[in-house]
Design a protein around this motif. Structure first.
Motif, mmCIF file in Angstrom:
data_model
loop_
_atom_site.group_PDB
_atom_site.id
_atom_site.type_symbol
_atom_site.label_atom_id
_atom_site.label_comp_id
_atom_site.label_asym_id
_atom_site.label_seq_id
_atom_site.Cartn_x
_atom_site.Cartn_y
_atom_site.Cartn_z
ATOM 1 N N ILE B 10 79.600 119.803 94.602
ATOM 2 C CA ILE B 10 80.082 121.023 93.523
ATOM 3 C C ILE B 10 81.588 121.712 94.417
ATOM 4 N N LEU B 11 81.897 121.697 95.753
ATOM 5 C CA LEU B 11 82.660 121.838 97.058
ATOM 6 C C LEU B 11 84.161 121.208 96.097
ATOM 7 N N ASN B 12 83.865 119.872 95.898
ATOM 8 C CA ASN B 12 85.497 119.688 95.279
ATOM 9 C C ASN B 12 85.686 119.080 93.511
ATOM 10 N N GLN B 13 85.700 120.654 93.188
ATOM 11 C CA GLN B 13 85.550 120.344 91.982
ATOM 12 C C GLN B 13 85.850 121.758 91.255
ATOM 13 N N TRP B 14 86.808 122.110 90.354
ATOM 14 C CA TRP B 14 87.209 122.903 89.817
ATOM 15 C C TRP B 14 86.946 123.791 89.191
ATOM 16 N N HIS B 15 86.923 125.357 89.777
ATOM 17 C CA HIS B 15 85.607 126.247 88.838
ATOM 18 C C HIS B 15 86.504 127.162 87.964
ATOM 19 N N PRO B 16 86.401 127.501 86.778
ATOM 20 C CA PRO B 16 86.946 128.422 86.131
ATOM 21 C C PRO B 16 86.263 130.050 86.300
ATOM 22 N N ILE B 17 87.141 130.587 86.942
ATOM 23 C CA ILE B 17 87.176 131.734 87.304
ATOM 24 C C ILE B 17 87.508 133.453 86.467
ATOM 25 N N SER B 18 87.891 132.871 85.441
ATOM 26 C CA SER B 18 88.868 134.036 84.283
ATOM 27 C C SER B 18 89.551 133.474 83.298
ATOM 28 N N SER B 19 89.550 134.192 82.244
ATOM 29 C CA SER B 19 90.030 133.448 81.567
ATOM 30 C C SER B 19 91.627 134.273 81.936
ATOM 31 N N LEU B 20 92.813 133.928 80.859
ATOM 32 C CA LEU B 20 94.575 134.259 81.296
ATOM 33 C C LEU B 20 94.106 135.255 80.554
ATOM 34 N N GLU B 21 93.822 135.520 79.413
ATOM 35 C CA GLU B 21 93.536 137.028 78.347
ATOM 36 C C GLU B 21 93.506 137.911 79.310
ATOM 37 N N GLU B 22 92.552 137.706 80.106
ATOM 38 C CA GLU B 22 92.378 139.508 81.336
ATOM 39 C C GLU B 22 92.548 139.161 81.992
ATOM 40 N N ILE B 23 92.948 138.321 82.429
ATOM 41 C CA ILE B 23 94.010 139.354 84.055
ATOM 42 C C ILE B 23 95.629 139.169 83.100
ATOM 43 N N ASN B 24 96.000 138.996 82.577
ATOM 44 C CA ASN B 24 97.355 138.753 82.383
ATOM 45 C C ASN B 24 97.742 140.144 81.178
ATOM 46 N N ALA B 66 94.886 125.941 83.137
ATOM 47 C CA ALA B 66 94.677 124.600 81.884
ATOM 48 C C ALA B 66 93.677 125.710 81.133
ATOM 49 N N TYR B 67 93.622 125.850 79.502
ATOM 50 C CA TYR B 67 92.881 125.749 78.908
ATOM 51 C C TYR B 67 92.868 127.033 78.614
ATOM 52 N N GLY B 68 93.690 127.894 79.127
ATOM 53 C CA GLY B 68 93.431 129.078 78.716
ATOM 54 C C GLY B 68 92.842 129.965 79.912
ATOM 55 N N THR B 80 93.410 115.215 89.253
ATOM 56 C CA THR B 80 93.012 116.451 87.646
ATOM 57 C C THR B 80 91.241 116.685 87.157
ATOM 58 N N LEU B 81 91.546 117.194 85.899
ATOM 59 C CA LEU B 81 90.889 118.273 85.455
ATOM 60 C C LEU B 81 90.235 117.752 84.287
ATOM 61 N N PHE B 82 89.188 117.743 83.553
ATOM 62 C CA PHE B 82 88.949 116.965 82.458
ATOM 63 C C PHE B 82 90.084 117.194 81.027
ATOM 64 N N LEU B 83 90.059 116.253 79.915
ATOM 65 C CA LEU B 83 91.220 115.797 78.491
ATOM 66 C C LEU B 83 89.763 117.226 77.909
ATOM 67 N N PHE B 84 91.146 117.981 77.478
ATOM 68 C CA PHE B 84 90.376 118.889 75.997
ATOM 69 C C PHE B 84 91.789 119.184 74.722
ATOM 70 N N PRO B 85 91.750 117.902 74.696
ATOM 71 C CA PRO B 85 93.347 117.256 73.919
ATOM 72 C C PRO B 85 93.233 118.651 72.465
ATOM 73 N N GLU B 86 92.097 119.453 71.639
ATOM 74 C CA GLU B 86 92.420 120.017 70.960
ATOM 75 C C GLU B 86 92.770 121.155 71.237
ATOM 76 N N LEU B 200 81.931 126.274 76.690
ATOM 77 C CA LEU B 200 80.915 127.287 77.460
ATOM 78 C C LEU B 200 82.068 126.292 79.103
ATOM 79 N N PHE B 201 82.767 127.444 79.202
ATOM 80 C CA PHE B 201 82.868 126.899 81.135
ATOM 81 C C PHE B 201 81.920 128.224 81.751
ATOM 82 N N VAL B 202 81.522 127.349 82.790
ATOM 83 C CA VAL B 202 80.324 127.926 83.112
ATOM 84 C C VAL B 202 80.763 128.699 84.645
ATOM 85 N N GLN B 203 80.843 129.155 85.558
ATOM 86 C CA GLN B 203 81.381 129.762 86.520
ATOM 87 C C GLN B 203 80.060 129.562 88.008
ATOM 88 N N PRO B 204 79.781 128.787 88.971
ATOM 89 C CA PRO B 204 78.607 129.146 89.773
ATOM 90 C C PRO B 204 78.545 130.336 90.479
#
Lengths: 591, 286
Positions: B10-24, B66-68, B80-86, B200-204
């Protein structure tokens, strides 16, 4: 130094655990009877373990572990349906009393031969309270019922159980009420006169207790109001005191271990690809008790048109308890937007009808086969006689409705034990005078009556019989004695009562597939075919329905079914692969 | 309970904390919780995102955009983070559709997202409806390259599968779980041959407390942003009370704690995948 400390800590934890194990064997009140309102599910807790407590419509109180075995969702947020509890998450249903899972909506065709059962706990209802204990011992319950009683409002206190118990007596004595701490841990407070309150302390968790009391008298409304109000006030003050004392107590919550389920429940069941197919999904749109022990189910497709059926057809119901059962359609011509079946409760049966009677509800999805007809109706007959015994009415009703709408000549004899056993009265009314109901005849009188009915065989006259084995056999014998030709007698057994002998060993040669297979004792031809990838249709798999019939090119057939008539047997060219075998070393089959 | 520092997965992992829209584009400082730690983040004037532990203003944490979304790592960040080409395909609308706090573990939330069997009960009249309750057979695999759980050929009857639908359809789905706490749902779009993606990106935040970040990567241009947000909120609002009433809240990885059925094939694979990775945080093994 650290080791000593750790050891001490371990000892304390161990002592705490032992204390909890001991307490689990005791009975405690976990709810007031009045908490179990009709169709409600009450959430209770004892020694850290959560319970879902609910009363079924028959009065039985269930105390279950508060988690659905599927995905752990609290059953206390589920729906009490009167005889079953339905989980909110995936609609799984658990039966009153047994807590066995009766329905998994995601797999209406699944027939796992396994029992998914929730954890249940002992329960008693006494003195207006619901009692339980995780490992409570039946004979240890010592509380006596009070003929007169008033149950106090339960008061939760954020304090450990033993602290509350130790102080409650002192607290009342400070208020000048004497009392006693009884051996069983309850506290008796003397209110004067002969009035006493009996208090029980329910240990909900390490730092949460519920004070539950009951007065040994029934009070008039006004007195009751004042009494409850007064006691409530007293206990509320007590609560404040206790919570003050234990405010800084740092206690870990009690751990209620999750019991491991058996190994086979930890994996989803594998599904057989070969065998009887359940290609339809029907939902129960109506469920009526049409006579004393016959339930009539109206089944509708969930999308698209249902496959066409012919009078005399049956469908296989693949029940969720693993059983597959055949039921004749009762539908008449034009009734094509649904199927209707009648299911008689067979108390000594093998569980199919009991399952349907007890578990199948309106709205349920059922997996069924498409209709199949091995009991076809001739419509070129000048006169048709139907003889139905009991639930044998179902295929014959479908047939007679067909003849009725074509204005063909027929008579319909229906033998039942009593008025209460007459099923599908509405339909019978439509058929009118052609229906003759014979009620409560003895065996002898039934035979005499049948003989009278069959007195005159004749030109283009056909007979259709369906009913219990003995009645069917008697009727077939009478018809044969009275010289009815074999091809004018049509019958359908519910089941094959004959003892099947499967001791023989022989070979089968499949003429069209160029395969030779060995059938050894204990295996059926049908099983051997399937094991080798030849998938024949089948239905009852006991030699009664005629679905698995094949043509025989050469060999001596050992017929063990009840489907074929004497002429068909004599022709030696047709057999039922589910029960019949070979008398010769080899059979050549046309498959 | 496990501390994230005892769990390298869990520690050596990228975790989502916010969308860019929210802080921009504000320069406001936001605060959140990640793996039991209080962290602060902001976007500065140069559109650079800064993330730091509370009390350690001068030490910027490894960050990835990444990915907004803003992704943070509290340990050694993976390359790297996983691929999401769409996400980068033209003509698609990428929208963050809201954040919802849930008192459950990340694993339980991911599992619920990949579950079809609850549609007729929890999302009655929207994503499912009785008696269309059957979960038909579908395929699941745990692939090595990319390292993910993939469920294909999923079909479920939906009375109203998305904002624009008005009548029932047998909808086709693909589920991807390319990250221990992230899942993507692919379903048919208004463009033939192209699939809409629900994210769905979950922030623990803690072992039993999460923020579920939702987003969409879709071709639909008829519905307003507000409609889409309301639809997502309705769906996740229906899931929340169920998720908060599961016991245990942490995801059981021991196969003998709960009873799966064939419909749960994705969940079975997901749990096995996590067990093989050795994830401890937010799970129960024994």
């Amino acid at each position: 130094m650290t080791n000593v400390r750790e050891n001490n800590l371990r000892k304390i934890i161990c002592m705490e655990k032992n204390k909890i194990y001991a307490l689990r064997k005791k009975w405690f009140p976990i709810a007031s009877s009045s908490d179990l309102v009709k169709r409600h599910v009450f959430q209770a807790q004892l020694l850290g373990r959560e319970f879902a407590v609910w009363r079924a419509d028959d009065g039985n109180v269930n105390v279950w572990e508060n988690r659905c075995l599927h995905r752990g969702v609290r059953l206390s947020i589920g729906i009490n349906q009167g005889s079953e509890l339905k989980c909110q998450y995936h609609g799984w249903r658990y039966a009153n009393r047994t807590a066995g899972c009766t329905y998994i909506p995601a797999h209406p065709a699944d027939a796992p031969a396994r029992t998914i059962c929730n954890n249940t706990y002992p329960v008693k209802e006494f003195i207006g309270m619901i009692w339980s204990g995780e490992d409570a011992i039946e004979n240890d319950f010592s509380y006596k019922e009070l003929s007169k009683r008033t149950v106090l409002r339960p008061v939760p206190i954020n304090a450990p159980n033993d602290l509350v118990q130790k102080n409650l007596l002192n607290y009342y004595s400070e208020l000048n009420f004497d009392g006693l701490l009884l051996n069983d841990g309850s506290i008796e407070i003397n209110l004067g006169g002969k009035k006493k309150i009996l208090f029980f302390i329910q240990p909900q968790d390490s730092k949460l207790s519920v004070v539950r009391g009951v007065l040994n008298a029934t009070l008039s409304d006004e007195k009751r109001y004042h009494f409850l109000k007064e006691q409530n006030f007293i206990i509320e003050r007590f609560r404040e005191k206790m919570e003050q004392i234990s405010e800084n107590l740092n206690l870990e919550p009690m751990v209620a271990e999750i019991e491991e389920i058996s190994n086979d429940l930890g994996e989803p069941p594998t599904k057989e690809d070969c065998g009887r197919k359940a290609e339809l999904r029907l939902h129960v749109s109506e469920r009526i008790l049409t006579s004393r022990d016959v339930v009539s189910l109206k089944l509708k497709g969930i999308e698209g048109q249902l496959p066409t059926f012919h009078p005399g057809a049956h469908i296989d119901l693949h029940l969720q308890n693993g059983l597959i059962r055949q039921y004749s359609l009762v539908n008449g011509p034009g009734e094509t937007d649904h199927y209707r079946i009648g299911v008689k409760l067979e108390k000594d049966g093998r569980g199919g009808s009991q399952y349907i009677h007890n578990n199948v509800k309106v709205g349920d999805l059922l997996a069924t086969s498409a209709p199949r007809n091995n009991f076809p109706l001739r419509r070129d007959s000048l006169y048709t006689i139907f003889i139905a015994g009991g639930i044998g009415i179902t295929p014959l009703l479908s047939m007679s409705k067909a003849l009725h709408s074509m204005e063909l000549d027929y008579e319909f004899h229906y033998f039942v034990q009593s008025e209460k056993d007459i099923s599908f009265k509405e339909t019978l009314k439509i058929l009118g005078e052609r229906v003759i109901i014979h009620k409560g005849l003895s065996q002898e009188n039934t035979i005499n009556k049948v003989r009278k009915i069959l007195q005159k065989p004749g030109y283009y006259k056909n007979l259709y019989v369906c009913g219990p084995g003995p009645m069917l056999e008697a009727t077939l014998k009478i018809a044969s004695d009275l010289k009815w030709a074999d091809d004018t007698i049509h019958f359908e057994y519910f089941k094959n009562d004959r003892k099947i002998n499967n001791d023989s060993n022989f070979e089968i040669e499949l003429a069209r597939s160029a395969l030779t297979l060995t059938v050894s004792a204990g295996k059926t031809i049908l099983e051997i075919l399937r094991e080798n990838g030849v998938d024949l249709p089948s239905s009852c798999e006991q030699g009664a329905c005629g679905t698995c019939k094949v043509n025989v090119i050469r060999g001596d057939i050992d017929h063990q079914d009840v489907y074929l008539n004497a002429t068909e047997r004599a022709n030696k060219n047709i057999m039922m692969t589910c029960v019949s075998r070979s008398l010769s070393d080899r059979l050549i089959l046309d498959i | 309970m496990v501390s994230a520092f005892q769990d390298p997965v869990i520690l050596n992992q990228w975790h989502p904390i916010s969308s860019l829209e929210e802080i921009n584009p504000s320069e406001k400082t936001f605060q959140t919780l990640l793996l039991d730690e209080e962290i602060l983040y902001k976007m500065d004037k140069e559109n650079k995102v800064l993330v730091w532990r509370k009390g350690s203003r001068d030490e910027n944490l490894p960050t990835k955009l990444a990915y907004g979304f803003v992704w943070v790592c509290l340990g050694n960040p993976p390359e790297t983070l996983f691929l999401f080409p769409e996400f980068d395909e033209p003509n698609r609308k990428n929208k963050a559709t809201g954040v919802i706090g849930v008192n459950t573990s990340a694993g339980r939330a991911i599992e619920n997202f990949c579950d079809m069997g609850h549609f007729p009960y929890v999302h009655k009249g929207i994503l499912g409806e009785e008696p269309h309750t059957e979960v038909k057979n579908y395929d699941v695999e745990i692939s090595d390259e990319p390292d993910e759980v993939l469920a294909t050929n999923c079909k479920f009857f939906q009375p109203r599968a998305n904002v624009t639908s008005t009548k029932g359809v047998d909808a086709d789905y693909i589920y991807r779980v390319p990250h221990i706490n992230c899942a993507l749902l692919y379903k048919s779009s208004i463009v033939a041959g192209k699939l809409d993606v629900i994210v769905l990106f979950v922030q623990p935040m803690r072992e039993e407390q999460i923020r579920a970040h939702t987003a969409m990567c879709i071709f639909d241009d008829s519905s307003t942003e507000k409609d889409i947000r309301l639809f997502q909120q309705l769906i996740f609002g229906q899931d929340k009370p169920i998720l908060e009433n599961q016991h245990p809240k942490r995801l059981p990885l021991n196969p003998r704690m709960e009873t799966p059925i064939r419909a749960d094939k994705t969940a079975i694979s997901y749990r096995r995948w996590l067990l093989n990775k050795g994830l401890k945080y937010g799970t129960v093994a024994n």
